[in-house]
Enzyme design. Structure first.
Site, PDB file in Angstrom:
ATOM      1  N   ARG A  80       2.902  -7.207  -5.491  1.00 28.42           N
ATOM      2  CA  ARG A  80       2.119  -6.210  -4.643  1.00 28.42           C
ATOM      3  C   ARG A  80       2.222  -7.217  -3.478  1.00 28.42           C
ATOM      4  NH1 ARG A  80      -3.579  -5.441  -3.759  1.00 28.42           N
ATOM      5  NH2 ARG A  80      -3.754  -3.524  -2.266  1.00 28.42           N
ATOM      6  N   HIS A 124      -3.147  -4.313   4.968  1.00 33.80           N
ATOM      7  CA  HIS A 124      -4.150  -4.906   4.321  1.00 33.80           C
ATOM      8  C   HIS A 124      -4.840  -5.889   5.640  1.00 33.80           C
ATOM      9  CE1 HIS A 124      -5.230  -7.450   0.859  1.00 33.80           C
ATOM     10  NE2 HIS A 124      -5.885  -7.917   1.661  1.00 33.80           N
ATOM     11  N   GLU A 169      -8.539  -1.807   0.488  1.00 32.38           N
ATOM     12  CA  GLU A 169     -10.023  -2.062   0.387  1.00 32.38           C
ATOM     13  C   GLU A 169     -10.674  -1.378   2.066  1.00 32.38           C
ATOM     14  OE1 GLU A 169     -10.927  -5.968  -0.485  1.00 32.38           O
ATOM     15  OE2 GLU A 169     -10.305  -6.010  -2.289  1.00 32.38           O
ATOM     16  N   ASN A 298      -9.689  -2.512  -7.171  1.00 35.89           N
ATOM     17  CA  ASN A 298      -9.803  -3.824  -7.012  1.00 35.89           C
ATOM     18  C   ASN A 298     -11.056  -4.317  -7.477  1.00 35.89           C
ATOM     19  OD1 ASN A 298      -7.194  -3.494  -5.397  1.00 35.89           O
ATOM     20  ND2 ASN A 298      -8.098  -4.552  -3.681  1.00 35.89           N
ATOM     21  N   TYR A 300     -13.649  -7.815  -8.669  1.00 32.72           N
ATOM     22  CA  TYR A 300     -14.101  -9.036  -8.658  1.00 32.72           C
ATOM     23  C   TYR A 300     -15.465  -9.215  -9.311  1.00 32.72           C
ATOM     24  CZ  TYR A 300     -10.296  -9.929  -5.839  1.00 32.72           C
ATOM     25  OH  TYR A 300      -8.858  -9.932  -5.357  1.00 32.72           O
ATOM     26  N   GLU A 376      -6.110  -5.782  -7.908  1.00 35.24           N
ATOM     27  CA  GLU A 376      -6.556  -6.880  -7.740  1.00 35.24           C
ATOM     28  C   GLU A 376      -7.654  -7.488  -8.530  1.00 35.24           C
ATOM     29  OE1 GLU A 376      -8.216  -8.082  -3.689  1.00 35.24           O
ATOM     30  OE2 GLU A 376      -6.162  -7.077  -2.766  1.00 35.24           O
TER      31      GLU A 376
HETATM   32  O1  IFM Z   1      -8.270 -12.363  -0.503  1.00 34.48           O
HETATM   33  C1  IFM Z   1      -8.943 -11.312  -0.713  1.00 34.48           C
HETATM   34  C2  IFM Z   1      -8.116  -9.901  -0.509  1.00 34.48           C
HETATM   35  O2  IFM Z   1      -7.423 -10.181   0.870  1.00 34.48           O
HETATM   36  C3  IFM Z   1      -8.494  -8.715  -0.494  1.00 34.48           C
HETATM   37  N1  IFM Z   1      -9.661  -8.609  -1.698  1.00 34.48           N
HETATM   38  C4  IFM Z   1     -10.240  -9.578  -2.062  1.00 34.48           C
HETATM   39  C5  IFM Z   1      -9.502 -10.988  -1.973  1.00 34.48           C
HETATM   40  C6  IFM Z   1     -10.512 -12.196  -2.408  1.00 34.48           C
HETATM   41  O3  IFM Z   1     -11.691 -12.255  -1.622  1.00 34.48           O
END
Ligand code: IFM
Length: 475
Positions: A80, A124, A169, A298, A300, A376
């Site tokens: 990606r 992006h 995002e 995405n 985290y 992500e």
């Molecule tokens: O590096 C970023 C990415 O560009 C977008 N999502 C989160 C990642 C980590 O912060």
């Protein structure tokens, strides 16, 4: 090692890694490329850690062949990446620049030659600076410019790219770019951040329609949302209301119009003091609400909130975006962000794979029948080569195991997850944090550009190999 490859990962599951143009390409002045908002922002003193910028970064523009060879070495079945808008349409309007299109065509051909599926993201975060000068995302016309750019890309690469993503995002583009100002273009205007969110939604809808007219019907169109898993600190009505408010501002503001054709009424109410939403024109919601072929998630870390009288401006936030005294959450001064307990990555983000499972199950319910991809997921650690030149990153391996297990559980619970893209293929420019945060499966020495596959990269390659051989045996 836990067994991560036993079914139910489906045989055709895609194993990928992700990057974005500004973070890895460099070559910012080559082939007619003009500055994006991130070039301007990163060259503005005080905006990024150590004044870091991505003029060269990991030089992928010149080294893409070697990077694709690394992907093949890892056994990736998908990659990606994003296209730099100002590389293909420097002013953000008018005809495309052939040199820019040729770069992406060569990259895609190289991927296909190695049996790696290209997954292309149109945006992006690198808006052509000229469009920001004309008003940026708070300006309606930017959405129409984006649709034109989408059409150009669809016509140029629709014959060889099957997986398309409009925006990555959009929350960050709108609320970090125009609200807290920690991302480009660095504006701090709550009203503008909500206008930007609406025009990003419109851009998504218009681009989806433009792509449909330009690419073959078999191709898939999606959007990647950094949907938050918002948890209340307690079950008190006040904390529950705080969580709902943040859920609207993080999630509903995008998935409402994109997936359901409407904004949550509660979002209008919560933001009444900031904006009157008069820029939402008749017919916009129909334009935004286009059928999609997949949804990218995405993930985290989860977000933990509680109600407060007035959140102290600039208080540290559990989502790691506490770099500014301005809040990225318009109309939510009565919400405080708490640190989720548990181990954290180098970003300060708590590691909690249960959030990924929760997120996948939520969208399985909210968008039944829509295939999902984890577009992500990853962790930053302070990785350094040992004297022999090897990079050991056991924490990232544990992170990967935990999150892949969460995906596997979600699939077992009925979710239609078709792929996983680890963030990131290689260490790169981490926006306002500069080069201090390393997310890669591949370590990059920024002085020499030497790439070294980390322990996590080797482990990911093993997982992929196991899965593929089982899938072959089962076929
Ligand atoms: O590096 C970023 C990415 O560009 C977008 N999502 C989160 C990642 C980590 O912060």
């Amino acid at each position: 090692m836990p067994d991560l490859t036993t079914p139910p990962f489906p045989p055709a599951f895609l194993w990928g890694a992700a990057t974005s143009a500004y973070q890895i390409e460099g070559a910012v002045r080559e082939g007619g490329r003009t500055p994006s908002i991130w070039d301007t922002f990163s060259h503005t003193p005080g905006r990024t850690a150590g004044g870091d910028h991505a003029d060269v970064t990991v030089d992928h523009y010149h080294r893409y062949r070697d990077d694709v060879a690394l992907m093949a070495d890892l056994g990736l079945t998908a990659y990606r990446f994003s296209v730099s808008w100002p590389r293909v349409q420097p002013t953000g309007r008018g005809p495309a620049v052939q040199v820019g299109l040729d770069f992406y065509r060569r990259l895609v051909d190289e991927l296909l030659a190695h049996g790696i599926k290209p997954a292309l993201t149109l945006y992006h975060w690198d808006l052509p600076q000229e469009l920001e000068d004309a008003g940026g995302w708070p300006e309606r016309d930017t959405a129409y410019r984006f649709a034109e750019y989408a059409q150009i890309m669809g016509e140029a690469l629709g014959d060889r790219v099957e997986q398309w993503t409009t925006l990555n995002e959009p929350w960050c583009s709108a609320f970090l770019g125009y609200g807290s100002g920690v991302h480009a273009p660095g504006r701090t205007d709550a009203g503008a951040s909500l206008r930007a969110a609406h025009h990003l939604n419109l851009a998504h809808g218009l681009a989806t329609s433009a792509l449909r007219s330009a690419i073959p019907a078999r191709d898939s169109i999606a959007v990647s949302l950094n949907s938050s898993v918002v948890r209340p600190a307690s079950l008190s009505p006040a904390d529950m209301a705080a969580a709902r408010k943040i859920d609207d501002l993080a999630n509903g503001v995008f998935h409402g119009p994109m997936l359901h054709g409407s904004y949550p009424q509660s979002l209008f109410e919560a933001t009444r003091s900031v904006t009157d939403w008069s820029y939402v024109q008749d017919g916009d919601l129909t334009l935004i609400h286009q059928p999609l072929d997949a949804l990218g998630l995405n993930y985290y870390t989860p977000t933990l909130v509680e109600a407060t009288e007035t959140a102290p401006a600039g208080s540290p936030r559990s989502d790691g975006h506490g770099l500014s005294a301005y809040s990225p959450w318009p109309g939510a001064d009565d919400v405080a962000f708490l640190q989720t307990p548990g181990e954290r990555t180098e970003m300060g983000w708590t590691i909690d794979p249960t959030g990924l499972h929760e997120l996948i199950m939520r969208y399985t319910r909210e968008a039944p029948g829509l295939p999902l991809y984890v577009t992500e997921n990853g962790a930053a650690y302070d990785d350094k080569p040992d004297p022999e030149g090897n990079v050991h990153d056991p924490e990232r391996i544990a992170y990967l195991h935990g999150h892949l297990s969460a995906v596997r559980r979600a699939i077992a619970d009925g979710a239609d997850v078709r792929g996983y893209y680890l963030w990131s293929l290689m260490d790169n420019f981490e926006w306002a944090y500069g080069y201090g945060k390393r997310f890669g499966l591949v370590h990059v020495d920024y002085e020499t550009q030497v790439r070294t596959i980390k322990g996590s990269g080797r482990r990911y390659a093993d997982i992929i190999r196991d899965h593929r051989s089982r899938a072959r045996r089962a076929a």
